[in-house]
Every structure is written in structure tokens, then in C-alpha cells.
Scaffold this active site. Structure first.
Site, short mmCIF file in Angstrom:
data_model
loop_
_atom_site.label_atom_id
_atom_site.label_comp_id
_atom_site.label_asym_id
_atom_site.label_seq_id
_atom_site.Cartn_x
_atom_site.Cartn_y
_atom_site.Cartn_z
N ARG A 1 0.81 -1.22 0.00
CA ARG A 1 0.00 0.00 0.00
C ARG A 1 0.85 1.27 0.00
O ARG A 1 0.44 2.29 0.55
CB ARG A 1 -0.93 0.05 1.22
CG ARG A 1 -2.11 -0.87 1.15
CD ARG A 1 -3.20 -0.28 0.26
NE ARG A 1 -4.27 -1.25 0.08
CZ ARG A 1 -5.36 -1.29 0.85
NH1 ARG A 1 -5.53 -0.42 1.78
NH2 ARG A 1 -6.27 -2.20 0.63
N TYR B 1 -15.23 -11.71 -0.94
CA TYR B 1 -15.71 -10.36 -1.22
C TYR B 1 -16.96 -10.41 -2.09
O TYR B 1 -17.90 -9.64 -1.92
CB TYR B 1 -14.63 -9.56 -1.95
CG TYR B 1 -14.17 -8.37 -1.16
CD1 TYR B 1 -12.90 -8.35 -0.57
CD2 TYR B 1 -14.99 -7.26 -0.98
CE1 TYR B 1 -12.48 -7.27 0.16
CE2 TYR B 1 -14.57 -6.18 -0.24
CZ TYR B 1 -13.32 -6.18 0.33
OH TYR B 1 -12.91 -5.11 1.06
N ARG C 1 -6.12 12.46 -5.48
CA ARG C 1 -7.39 11.93 -5.01
C ARG C 1 -8.45 13.02 -4.86
O ARG C 1 -9.64 12.76 -4.89
CB ARG C 1 -7.10 11.23 -3.70
CG ARG C 1 -8.18 10.44 -3.11
CD ARG C 1 -8.46 9.16 -3.83
NE ARG C 1 -9.26 8.39 -2.91
CZ ARG C 1 -10.48 8.75 -2.57
NH1 ARG C 1 -11.05 9.79 -3.13
NH2 ARG C 1 -11.16 8.04 -1.67
N ASP D 1 -6.39 -2.40 -7.73
CA ASP D 1 -7.03 -3.03 -6.57
C ASP D 1 -7.33 -4.49 -6.89
O ASP D 1 -7.51 -4.85 -8.06
CB ASP D 1 -8.32 -2.32 -6.19
CG ASP D 1 -8.71 -2.64 -4.75
OD1 ASP D 1 -8.18 -2.00 -3.83
OD2 ASP D 1 -9.51 -3.58 -4.54
N ARG E 1 -2.92 6.99 0.84
CA ARG E 1 -3.35 8.27 1.43
C ARG E 1 -2.38 8.90 2.41
O ARG E 1 -2.51 10.07 2.74
CB ARG E 1 -4.71 8.08 2.12
CG ARG E 1 -5.85 7.97 1.13
CD ARG E 1 -7.10 7.48 1.78
NE ARG E 1 -6.91 6.11 2.24
CZ ARG E 1 -7.86 5.35 2.78
NH1 ARG E 1 -9.06 5.84 2.97
NH2 ARG E 1 -7.61 4.11 3.14
#
Ligand code: CP3
Length: 343
Positions: free
Chosen positions: A23, A149, A36, A72, A27
Site C-alpha cells: 500500500r 468479497y 485523489r 485493486d 493516502r
């Protein structure tokens, strides 16, 4: 050309372990948040120019030894026909999770160039933009994690829907897992053709299964995806956080070149258990330790490196970096690895 990462994957001699962070494009980086602000997450993933921009950010800013393509794991179920949204504060969500037999039947088998061409375009562009500075990693979700998922619809603590499927209709679960292994394997091969120099499989929800179910519903399909990906001829990394108890089985059953070690697993233990097997290890600083002072991060990181022993090791966190970690503390982790030398 910095090829430390690829050399460590192949268990060749290196002057120090390479380092990157799961990751790492995310952010915690102000320049990520700036992109973003202009585009939502799925637009970023779906626009190769934006995906490449954020893929390169941690390389430019932190000096990591590998880039991982910004994307992703959920793009595969999305390509199979499931509507996906990623909402602020909610995370990724499938609007119509798989429930009835008809839902399973409606899924399409993917052709990577046709249905995931935007990821492959991003890889081609990223490879050119990196210009040999560091190797480029592609990735995909492992079948069990993707299936959970798809039936849960979103992240879960108890996995009631996924468990219900395994218990009540194992044949349907096995059929979907087999389809997903094919899809993910083909996708990883296509990623390598598009420029990925190594690929990683994330079985992030391995922690939801007990040993017997892990062996029946997760491991064989992770192994099949690795087997298909290995035909592309680049190193394959298998990471199943929460299944540290199964490291040897994962190494043996999958034939992966590199085994990811989560932060819950003792590094020396992992090293000892896998010593006789032809694998490199990747991990495993607790991402929570990036909240410590730079001095403490340095000490913890050096202890972790010493525990792995420096050979056939790729330094990383034991899971993804948290969004609220100060960049200077992520930098302290990277720098601590780069300063260290094999004793
Ligand atoms: O490592 C990298 O920098 C490459 C990019 C990457 C992302 N997701 C970007 C992302 C990778 C390798 C992933 C994998 C992924 N995605 C996993 C497996 C790894 C793991 O964490 O165990 C999983 C389970 C997912 C599904 C997913 N996507 C979740 C649970 C979330 C929400 C997380 C959150 O913090 O909100 C996402 C969204 C996502 N994927 C973000 C990023 C940077 C945050 C999106 C944003 O709001 O900007």
C-alpha cells in the site's frame, strides 16, 4: 538500474535487503491525496495516466526499491460483471453480492486484454516511466479472498455469507474458486506481458478460515493461480496474512518464489521453518510501529532485518501501511533498511 528486489526474489547475493511497502501508493502521501482530490479512487484505478502518477510517487519520494502498480484486487470481480463502488468511509462494496445460483451463472469469464486492458495499459506506461529505475510489481487477489468479497459484498468481520456458502453449497464454492484461479492466473500472465517484473497474490482473508477449510478452499486455488502465473517466468510472491501457521504448506503447495510473512508471525520462526525450502521471505514489520519515533522505528526495523538474517529477504511491512502515518516515519523505515548491512 536497481535490481536488488529481483535478485533477492531469486535468492541471489545482495549487499542489503531491498525494501518496499504494501500500500505504498496511498493516502499517507500528500501528493496521493492531491490526485485523489481531483478524482475518486475507481477513476484513479481506471485512468492509466493517474494510476502511473501515483505508482511512481513512493519511488520518487521515499526511494523504495520496487514499484507496485496502483490498482485493486477487486478489479477482477468487477471485470466478471459485478458492479463495484468505493465510498468514502465505507470502503469497496459490490452492490449485488452473489446469492442465488443465477448470480453465479451470470458471471463472465474474463479475457484480460479485453476486460482489464486499463490495468495492462497502466503497467506498460509505468514500465516506460520508471525507465529501469526500480522493478515493477503486478498483483491480484487470490481466489478465496475474491470469492469472499463477491459473496459478502464488502469487508466483513465474521464472513457469515462466505461461511454459509462453504458449508451449505461447497460444490458451488469450488466451482467459483476454480474459475477465479483461471481468471487470476491469466490476468497475472497478461500483467507480465505488459511489463510487470514480479507478481504478488494477496490472500488477505486467509485469516477467516481454520486450517482444514484453508486447505480445502484457499490453498489449492492459491496454488493453481501461482502455477499459472509462474509460466510467465517472473518471480511470484504469495502472501496470506493470518495464515502464518501454514507458511511451509504455502511454500510447498504453491511453489511460489517468495512467501509473504505477516506481522503476527515471528520472523526468526518463519526463517527457521522455511530454511530448507527454495523460497525468499518478504515482511514483516508491524505497520503499527510506524507510529513510533524515527529512532524507535530504526531500532525495530534493524531487529526485524537481523531476525530474517539479510539473505533471501525482502524488507516490507507485515501488512499495508496505514493512511495516517506521517511520511517522515515511513521514510525512517525505508532509510533504516537502506543503511543496514548483513552482519
Ligand atoms: O500496494 C499498493 O500500493 C498497490 C495498490 C493496492 C491497493 N489495494 C490500493 C488501494 C493494493 C495492492 C491493494 C490490494 C487490496 N485491496 C487488498 C489486499 C491487500 C490487503 O490490504 O490485505 C484488499 C483486501 C483490497 C480491497 C480494498 N481496496 C479495501 C479493503 C480498500 C479500503 C481500504 C481503505 O483503507 O479505505 C480498498 C481501497 C484502496 N485500495 C485504497 C488504496 C490506496 C484506498 C482508496 C482511497 O480512498 O484512496
Amino acid at each position: 538500474m536497481n535490481d536488488l528486489f529481483l535478485r533477492a526474489c531469486r535468492r541471489e547475493l545482495v549487499e542489503r535487503p531491498p525494501v518496499w511497502m504494501m500500500r505504498q501508493a496511498g493516502r499517507y502521501l500528500p501528493e496521493y491525496r492531491a490526485v485523489r482530490e481531483r478524482a475518486d479512487f475507481l477513476t484513479m484505478v481506471g485512468t492509466p495516466e493517474l494510476a502511473v502518477e501515483v505508482t511512481l510517487q513512493p519511488v520518487d519520494r521515499l526511494g523504495v526499491d520496487a514499484a507496485i502498480i496502483f490498482s485493486d484486487i477487486l478489479v477482477v470481480p468487477q471485470a466478471m460483471g459485478m458492479a463495484l463502488s468505493v465510498d468514502e468511509g465505507v470502503g469497496p462494496r459490490f452492490h449485488q453480492p452473489l446469492r442465488s445460483p443465477g448470480d453465479f451463472a451470470r458471471l463472465r469469464d474474463i479475457v484480460p486484454e479485453q476486460h482489464l486492458g486499463y490495468v495492462l495499459d497502466a503497467l506498460r506506461l509505468a514500465r516506460r516511466a520508471l525507465d529501469g529505475r526500480v522493478p515493477l510489481i503486478g498483483f491480484a487477489g487470490a481466489p478465496w479472498t475474491l470469492m469472499s468479497y463477491m459473496v459478502e459484498g464488502q469487508g466483513s468481520k465474521s464472513f457469515t455469507q462466505a461461511k454459509r456458502l462453504l458449508v451449505q453449497d461447497p460444490a458451488r464454492a469450488h466451482a467459483l474458486l476454480a474459475r477465479l484461479a483461471q481468471a487470476v492466473g491469466a490476468f497475472l500472465v497478461a500483467q507480465v506481458a505488459a511489463g510487470a517484473q514480479a507478481v504478488q497474490l494477496f490472500d488477505s482473508w486467509a485469516s477467516a478460515l481454520g486450517p482444514r477449510d484453508f486447505r480445502e478452499f484457499a490453498l489449492p486455488y492459491l496454488a493453481e493461480a501461482v502455477r499459472l502465473a509462474k509460466a510467465a517466468g517472473v518471480p511470484v510472491i504469495a502472501f496470506a496474512p493470518g495464515a502464518g501457521w501454514a507458511l511451509e504448506e504455502i511454500a510447498r503447495a504453491t511453489g511460489a518464489d517468495v512467501i509473504g510473512v505477516d506481522w503476527q508471525t515471528d520472523a526468526e520462526d518463519a526463517r527457521r521453518r522455511l530454511a530448507g525450502l527454495p523460497v525468499a521471505l518478504q515482511g514483516n514489520l508491524d505497520p503499527g510501529w510506524l507510529y513510533a519515533s524515527p529512532g524507535e522505528i530504526r531500532t525495530r526495523t534493524r531487529d526485524m532485518l537481523a531476525a530474517f538474517g539479510g539473505r533471501s529477504h525482502i524488507a516490507n511491512l507485515g501488512h499495508g501501511i496505514n493512511p495516517d502515518v506521517p511520511v517522515s516515519q515511513a521514510q525512517a523505515f525505508i532509510d533504516a533498511v537502506k543503511e543496514w548491512r548483513i552482519p
